[in-house]
Scaffold this motif. Structure first.
Motif, mmCIF file in Angstrom:
data_model
loop_
_atom_site.group_PDB
_atom_site.id
_atom_site.type_symbol
_atom_site.label_atom_id
_atom_site.label_comp_id
_atom_site.label_asym_id
_atom_site.label_seq_id
_atom_site.Cartn_x
_atom_site.Cartn_y
_atom_site.Cartn_z
ATOM 1 N N SER A 164 25.535 28.711 -35.028
ATOM 2 C CA SER A 164 26.561 29.483 -35.736
ATOM 3 C C SER A 164 27.913 28.840 -35.409
ATOM 4 N N THR A 165 28.624 28.452 -36.445
ATOM 5 C CA THR A 165 29.897 27.749 -36.237
ATOM 6 C C THR A 165 30.924 28.703 -35.650
ATOM 7 N N ARG A 166 31.502 28.334 -34.523
ATOM 8 C CA ARG A 166 32.494 29.201 -33.896
ATOM 9 C C ARG A 166 33.867 28.547 -33.968
ATOM 10 N N PRO A 167 34.802 29.226 -34.640
ATOM 11 C CA PRO A 167 36.142 28.651 -34.780
ATOM 12 C C PRO A 167 36.738 28.319 -33.410
ATOM 13 N N GLY A 168 37.383 27.150 -33.333
ATOM 14 C CA GLY A 168 38.042 26.769 -32.079
ATOM 15 C C GLY A 168 37.169 25.932 -31.159
ATOM 16 N N THR A 169 35.856 25.869 -31.439
ATOM 17 C CA THR A 169 34.985 25.030 -30.588
ATOM 18 C C THR A 169 34.872 23.644 -31.238
ATOM 19 N N PRO A 170 34.597 22.593 -30.444
ATOM 20 C CA PRO A 170 34.488 21.248 -31.018
ATOM 21 C C PRO A 170 33.395 21.147 -32.084
ATOM 22 N N GLY A 171 32.320 21.924 -31.926
ATOM 23 C CA GLY A 171 31.211 21.885 -32.887
ATOM 24 C C GLY A 171 31.656 22.241 -34.302
ATOM 25 N N ALA A 172 32.661 23.083 -34.399
ATOM 26 C CA ALA A 172 33.129 23.539 -35.714
ATOM 27 C C ALA A 172 33.770 22.388 -36.491
ATOM 28 N N GLU A 173 34.223 21.358 -35.771
ATOM 29 C CA GLU A 173 34.904 20.227 -36.416
ATOM 30 C C GLU A 173 33.906 19.162 -36.882
ATOM 31 N N LEU A 174 32.651 19.276 -36.456
ATOM 32 C CA LEU A 174 31.694 18.209 -36.733
ATOM 33 C C LEU A 174 31.247 18.230 -38.192
ATOM 34 N N LYS A 175 31.111 17.005 -38.719
ATOM 35 C CA LYS A 175 30.555 16.885 -40.075
ATOM 36 C C LYS A 175 29.038 17.055 -39.927
ATOM 37 N N ASP A 176 28.350 16.996 -41.065
ATOM 38 C CA ASP A 176 26.894 17.035 -40.993
ATOM 39 C C ASP A 176 26.347 18.391 -40.577
ATOM 40 N N GLN A 177 27.009 19.464 -41.005
ATOM 41 C CA GLN A 177 26.465 20.794 -40.696
ATOM 42 C C GLN A 177 25.109 20.924 -41.409
ATOM 43 N N VAL A 178 24.175 21.572 -40.756
ATOM 44 C CA VAL A 178 22.814 21.683 -41.293
ATOM 45 C C VAL A 178 22.742 22.894 -42.237
ATOM 46 N N PRO A 179 22.143 22.698 -43.445
ATOM 47 C CA PRO A 179 22.066 23.829 -44.395
ATOM 48 C C PRO A 179 21.304 25.028 -43.800
ATOM 49 N N GLU A 180 21.723 26.221 -44.220
ATOM 50 C CA GLU A 180 21.132 27.475 -43.708
ATOM 51 C C GLU A 180 19.620 27.526 -43.870
ATOM 52 N N ASP A 181 19.119 27.107 -45.042
ATOM 53 C CA ASP A 181 17.670 27.236 -45.264
ATOM 54 C C ASP A 181 16.888 26.307 -44.323
ATOM 55 N N VAL A 182 17.471 25.162 -44.000
ATOM 56 C CA VAL A 182 16.796 24.249 -43.057
ATOM 57 C C VAL A 182 16.771 24.881 -41.667
ATOM 58 N N LYS A 183 17.923 25.463 -41.274
ATOM 59 C CA LYS A 183 17.983 26.146 -39.962
ATOM 60 C C LYS A 183 16.923 27.256 -39.902
ATOM 61 N N ALA A 184 16.841 28.036 -40.989
ATOM 62 C CA ALA A 184 15.919 29.184 -40.999
ATOM 63 C C ALA A 184 14.480 28.703 -40.818
ATOM 64 N N LYS A 185 14.124 27.616 -41.520
ATOM 65 C CA LYS A 185 12.737 27.107 -41.419
ATOM 66 C C LYS A 185 12.451 26.601 -40.011
ATOM 67 N N ARG A 186 13.418 25.887 -39.423
ATOM 68 C CA ARG A 186 13.208 25.360 -38.061
ATOM 69 C C ARG A 186 13.080 26.503 -37.064
ATOM 70 N N LEU A 187 13.930 27.514 -37.246
ATOM 71 C CA LEU A 187 13.876 28.652 -36.314
ATOM 72 C C LEU A 187 12.506 29.319 -36.367
ATOM 73 N N GLU A 188 12.001 29.462 -37.590
ATOM 74 C CA GLU A 188 10.695 30.107 -37.750
ATOM 75 C C GLU A 188 9.600 29.321 -37.023
ATOM 76 N N ARG A 189 9.634 27.989 -37.176
ATOM 77 C CA ARG A 189 8.617 27.156 -36.506
ATOM 78 C C ARG A 189 8.748 27.247 -34.986
ATOM 79 N N LEU A 190 9.987 27.180 -34.510
ATOM 80 C CA LEU A 190 10.210 27.231 -33.058
ATOM 81 C C LEU A 190 9.769 28.590 -32.505
ATOM 82 N N GLN A 191 10.141 29.647 -33.222
ATOM 83 C CA GLN A 191 9.796 30.986 -32.715
ATOM 84 C C GLN A 191 8.292 31.223 -32.715
ATOM 85 N N ALA A 192 7.600 30.659 -33.698
ATOM 86 C CA ALA A 192 6.133 30.812 -33.727
ATOM 87 C C ALA A 192 5.538 30.193 -32.455
ATOM 88 N N LEU A 193 6.045 29.022 -32.080
ATOM 89 C CA LEU A 193 5.525 28.353 -30.885
ATOM 90 C C LEU A 193 5.896 29.138 -29.616
#
Ligand code: 5AD
Ligand code: SF4
Length: 475
Positions: free
Chosen positions: A365-394
């Protein structure tokens, strides 16, 4: 006009007879440190005659103790403030006053912005200034909109009251004790170094005194808290510089204290002395929350975690050698900017290698004021959701596996509170799992031997093991 409630008392601070009893409703979001802080704030207000209530509609003062770690957590606060505004209006129509306060990390991060976005808010107070809450509330009651978010020069712990015996007792046989606050690590995704400030350790004597007070009131288990708890350090009674391992050994000497835990730790601060405590201290529970966030070296570097996946695995190995019965818990973030499918696979591989007993995983989750918020290449929401689902299953599979491996084991359980069924109590296993067992209410606070009979999705079931009867003298 303030509606004074019918209850009257003597204010312990002013000694004023017939001071009105006002009621405070505190809602806590986020981490255990907020739970600890909410209790300390209630304790501070009780000196001014405020009594805690669980009934929102009864409250003269509603205090939200907030969390800013992810966007969702912060947004929850604003929707709650919207609802409270309606309640405040309703009460005003009845001629009753209800003040609204915002504490915690959203307060610290957004300060005046909260007053602008939420016109019903009377008071905003950051975590470094909780000892000033009673004074701030007095000012708010005169109509001022108060913002207290400057870092205080004085130490709040010198001013916040330690919990009294009766209150501690009502809170149960386990307690939190904050020993360290803030963080100097600056992981690039995290707001904590900005909301909680620089790392500060509480002095040894203050911690021991608070622990002794808790135990005297009936507490059997203490969890030491800190955003970076294993970075705690201080000067011991022997004039030596102590780390968390030394502090735990000293707390182990507090008579009546049966169990110790600590959270949350950073892999970089797991030193030999702390690992040794896991080997030699029976009172230190075999459970460790050791977030890794990612299994990809590239992402770990971008996150500024300052270790590699291999170093984390080697550390886990060392801790498990010291305490083979250890339950490991972790935190994970999926979809940090630039995370590729290959990076994510590395995370799954690390999880496979560690085998976690418990874990928490989040979409970045992008947090204003943190260095991560300035990074390009943010990952699309649907990709994050799919990865989270796989990780949580494991992770869920591993958690279940850990619970099922407990079935048949004979373990100690600290009985904490009444269970859902009559005649049942809920306790905790050494690995922090809730355990349901038939026992008498008078046994709350006891540590009993049980045999685990079944593993449910979120808790274990157990039967008490009969203590061998004392042999009769006349036999
Ligand atoms: N996005 C998602 N998760 C986060 N965490 C901290 N910051 C973020 C963020 N910006 C997670 C980490 C941390 C836990 C308390 O919250 O996993 O360990
Ligand atoms: Fe945040 Fe990293 Fe500090 Fe943990 S160690 S509080 S994740 S900055």
């Amino acid at each position: 006009m303030t509606q004074e409630t019918a209850l009257l008392s003597t204010s312990p601070v002013t000694g004023e007879m017939n001071a009105p009893v006002r009621k405070v409703f505190v809602k806590t979001y986020g981490c255990q440190m907020n739970v600890y802080d909410s209790d300390r704030m209630s304790d501070a207000l009780s000196r001014d005659g405020y009594v805690a209530t669980d009934v929102l509609e009864e409250a003269d003062f509603v205090l939200l103790n907030t969390c800013h770690i992810r966007e969702k957590a912060a947004e929850k606060v604003y929707s709650e403030l919207g609802r409270l505004r309606e309640l405040k209006k309703e009460k005003a129509r009845e001629g009753r006053e209800m003040l609204i306060g915002v504490a915690g990390c959203v307060a610290q991060a957004e300060g005046n912005e909260i007053l602008r976005r939420a016109p019903a808010v009377d008071l905003v107070i950051g975590p470094q200034t909780y000892h000033r809450l009673p004074e701030a509330l007095k000012r708010a009651r005169t109509g001022e909109r108060v913002v207290e978010t400057e870092y205080a020069i004085e130490d709040k712990f010198d001013y916040l009251p330690a919990p009294d015996k009766a209150k501690t007792r009502s809170r149960g046989v386990t307690a939190f004790l904050t020993v360290q606050e803030g963080c100097d690590k600056f992981c690039t995704f995290c707001v904590v170094p900005y909301t909680r400030g620089a790392e500060v350790s509480r002095p040894v004597a203050q911690i021991i005194a608070e622990a002794e007070k808790l135990v005297e009131a009936g507490v059997r288990e203490i969890t030491l808290l800190g955003q970076n708890v294993n970075a705690w350090h201080g000067v011991g009674a022997d004039e030596r510089e102590w780390g968390l391992g030394d502090l735990l050994r000293r707390l182990g000497e507090v008579e009546g204290l049966a169990r110790l835990r600590y959270t949350t730790s950073h892999p970089r601060d797991m030193d030999d002395s702390l690992i040794e405590a896991h080997r030699s201290m029976a009172k230190l529970m075999p459970y460790l929350h050791l977030p890794v966030q990612s299994g990809s070296d590239r992402i770990l570097k971008a996150m500024n975690r300052r270790h590699t996946a291999a170093e984390y695995l080697a550390l886990v190995e060392r801790i498990r050698t010291a305490q083979p019965d250890l339950a490991l818990s972790g935190d994970f973030i999926v979809g940090f900017p630039g995370e590729t499918e290959a990076d994510f696979e590395d995370t799954l591989r690390l999880v496979e290698a560690v085998n976690y007993a418990q874990a928490f995983s989040f979409k970045y989750s992008t947090r204003p004021g943190t260095p991560g918020a300035e990074l390009k290449d943010q990952v699309p929401e649907d990709v994050k959701a799919k990865r989270l689902e796989r990780l949580q299953a494991l992770l869920t599979k591993q958690q279940r596996g850990f619970a099922e491996a407990c079935v048949g084991r004979e373990i100690d359980v600290l009985l904490e509170k009444p269970g859902r069924l009559p005649g049942q109590l809920v306790g905790r296993s050494p690995w922090l799992q809730p355990v349901n067992v038939d026992a008498k209410a008078s046994q709350i606070g006891d540590i009993i031997k049980v045999r685990i009979t079944k593993a449910g999705p979120n808790s274990l079931f157990a039967e008490m093991i009969e203590e061998p009867r004392a042999r009769s003298l006349t036999a």
